[in-house]
Design an enzyme around this catalytic site. Structure first.
Site, PDB file in Angstrom:
ATOM      1  CG  ASP A  85      40.552 -68.566 -35.024  1.00 15.52           C
ATOM      2  OD1 ASP A  85      39.910 -69.444 -35.644  1.00 15.52           O
ATOM      3  OD2 ASP A  85      41.688 -68.768 -34.575  1.00 15.52           O
ATOM      4  CB  SER A  86      37.657 -69.090 -30.011  1.00 17.68           C
ATOM      5  OG  SER A  86      36.854 -70.013 -30.729  1.00 17.68           O
ATOM      6  CG  PHE A 174      31.124 -75.699 -28.817  1.00 16.17           C
ATOM      7  CD1 PHE A 174      30.517 -74.548 -28.346  1.00 16.17           C
ATOM      8  CD2 PHE A 174      32.359 -75.579 -29.461  1.00 16.17           C
ATOM      9  CE1 PHE A 174      31.116 -73.298 -28.523  1.00 16.17           C
ATOM     10  CE2 PHE A 174      32.958 -74.344 -29.648  1.00 16.17           C
ATOM     11  CZ  PHE A 174      32.338 -73.204 -29.174  1.00 16.17           C
ATOM     12  CE1 TYR A 176      40.470 -79.774 -26.640  1.00 17.59           C
ATOM     13  CE2 TYR A 176      39.713 -77.840 -27.859  1.00 17.59           C
ATOM     14  CZ  TYR A 176      40.498 -78.969 -27.778  1.00 17.59           C
ATOM     15  OH  TYR A 176      41.313 -79.332 -28.824  1.00 17.59           O
ATOM     16  CE  LYS A 197      31.106 -71.565 -23.868  1.00 11.72           C
ATOM     17  NZ  LYS A 197      31.236 -72.560 -24.920  1.00 11.72           N
ATOM     18  NE  ARG A 203      32.853 -68.204 -29.703  1.00  4.56           N
ATOM     19  CZ  ARG A 203      33.208 -69.268 -29.001  1.00  4.56           C
ATOM     20  NH1 ARG A 203      32.464 -69.705 -28.015  1.00  4.56           N
ATOM     21  NH2 ARG A 203      34.309 -69.916 -29.300  1.00  4.56           N
TER      22      ARG A 203
HETATM   23  P1  IMP Z   1      37.810 -72.151 -34.575  1.00  2.00           P
HETATM   24  O1  IMP Z   1      36.489 -72.489 -35.210  1.00  2.00           O
HETATM   25  O2  IMP Z   1      38.973 -72.269 -35.450  1.00  2.00           O
HETATM   26  O3  IMP Z   1      37.734 -70.852 -33.820  1.00  2.00           O
HETATM   27  O4  IMP Z   1      38.048 -73.310 -33.510  1.00  2.00           O
HETATM   28  C1  IMP Z   1      37.732 -73.160 -32.225  1.00  2.00           C
HETATM   29  C2  IMP Z   1      37.992 -74.460 -31.506  1.00  2.00           C
HETATM   30  O5  IMP Z   1      38.482 -74.113 -30.211  1.00  2.00           O
HETATM   31  C3  IMP Z   1      36.701 -75.232 -31.295  1.00  2.00           C
HETATM   32  O6  IMP Z   1      36.488 -76.198 -32.283  1.00  2.00           O
HETATM   33  C4  IMP Z   1      36.934 -75.835 -29.936  1.00  2.00           C
HETATM   34  O7  IMP Z   1      37.692 -76.997 -30.059  1.00  2.00           O
HETATM   35  C5  IMP Z   1      37.770 -74.775 -29.215  1.00  2.00           C
HETATM   36  N1  IMP Z   1      36.898 -73.790 -28.554  1.00  2.00           N
HETATM   37  C6  IMP Z   1      36.760 -72.465 -28.852  1.00  2.00           C
HETATM   38  N2  IMP Z   1      35.840 -71.879 -28.070  1.00  2.00           N
HETATM   39  C7  IMP Z   1      35.371 -72.857 -27.277  1.00  2.00           C
HETATM   40  C8  IMP Z   1      34.363 -72.870 -26.285  1.00  2.00           C
HETATM   41  O8  IMP Z   1      33.689 -71.883 -25.977  1.00  2.00           O
HETATM   42  N3  IMP Z   1      34.174 -74.061 -25.696  1.00  2.00           N
HETATM   43  C9  IMP Z   1      34.876 -75.176 -26.011  1.00  2.00           C
HETATM   44  N4  IMP Z   1      35.787 -75.224 -26.948  1.00  2.00           N
HETATM   45  C10 IMP Z   1      36.040 -74.062 -27.588  1.00  2.00           C
END
Ligand code: IMP
Length: 222
Positions: A85-86, A174, A176, A197, A203
């Site tokens: 989760d990120s 992808f 932001y 990256k 990540r």
């Molecule tokens: P998750 O799938 O709930 O972890 O949502 C992560 C969301 O955070 C993504 O849809 C992006 O909007 C943003 N995000 C997380 N990691 C990245 C990245 O490496 N680059 C750009 N946006 C990211």
């Protein structure tokens, strides 16, 4: 998506692991990271083995959400699962969008590109007039491995500092990435190739640490 890394002759068969994400951008990054981590894994996507599974993420922390997704995927398939989760934390917005990063401009649709565009537009609008020095931000990630059958749960975190530009640049990555400047390189995340990256991203840091833990466990026997 179904990726096997051939084991060297005489090595044990690779462990089959399901990746608990449908985000194609993340999937590419995680495949590259594990391919380079020197652990023998046969990675399946959640759509290969449980296409109807919803993968709920309604916790208030990255770790809570990563664990929730990996637990759901592992329980539903009987396989070990990897999840992350990120999100993006912007200092001038008191840490927003945070765990809401994917849903910042509304619920995600089938069109990830247009969701990303709307999220970036909302972010740039929220930061209108904020001077460069106060546009500091970071990506955060928690990577998790869960094997419900063996009662194993491992989580590791990573982060990456940056700055939000006033307009997008670049076509890679992808989310932001087009507005996230890596100050030490003078380039946005969307101007880096996958390898660059992964070397410096949140990540990359989280999954490399998780891969080290998994290697250490494999070395210490069952
Ligand atoms: P998750 O799938 O709930 O972890 O949502 C992560 C969301 O955070 C993504 O849809 C992006 O909007 C943003 N995000 C997380 N990691 C990245 C990245 O490496 N680059 C750009 N946006 C990211």
């Amino acid at each position: 998506m179904n990726q096997a890394v051939d084991p060297p002759p005489g090595a044990p068969a690779p462990t089959t692991v399901v990746l608990a994400t449908r985000n194609r951008g993340k999937m590419k990054e995680i495949l590259d990271l594990f391919g380079k981590a020197g652990i023998q894994l046969h990675l399946l996507s959640i759509d290969d083995v449980a296409s109807d599974l919803e993968l709920r993420e309604d916790e208030s922390t990255f770790e809570g959400n990563a664990l929730a997704k990996a637990r759901q995927a592992s329980s539903a398939t009987g396989l070990p699962a990897l999840a992350d989760d990120s999100g993006l934390e912007v200092d001038a917005l008191a840490g927003a969008p945070g765990v809401w990063s994917a849903r910042y401009a509304g619920s995600p649709t089938q069109d990830a590109g247009s969701d990303d565009r709307r999220n970036n537009e909302k972010l740039l609008h929220a930061l209108a007039g904020v001077p460069e020095a106060r546009r500091t931000a970071r990506y955060r990630c928690v990577a998790t491995y869960v094997d419900t059958a063996r009662n194993v749960e491992l989580s590791r975190a990573g982060s990456c500092e940056g700055q939000i530009l006033t307009s997008p640049r670049g076509t890679g990555g992808f989310g932001y990435d087009p507005v996230f400047l890596v100050p030490s390189l003078g380039r946005t995340m969307a101007e880096l190739d996958l390898e660059e990256k992964n070397r410096l991203s949140h990540r990359g840091a989280a999954f490399r640490a998780l891969a080290r833990d998994l290697r250490a466990r494999a070395g210490s026997g069952p």
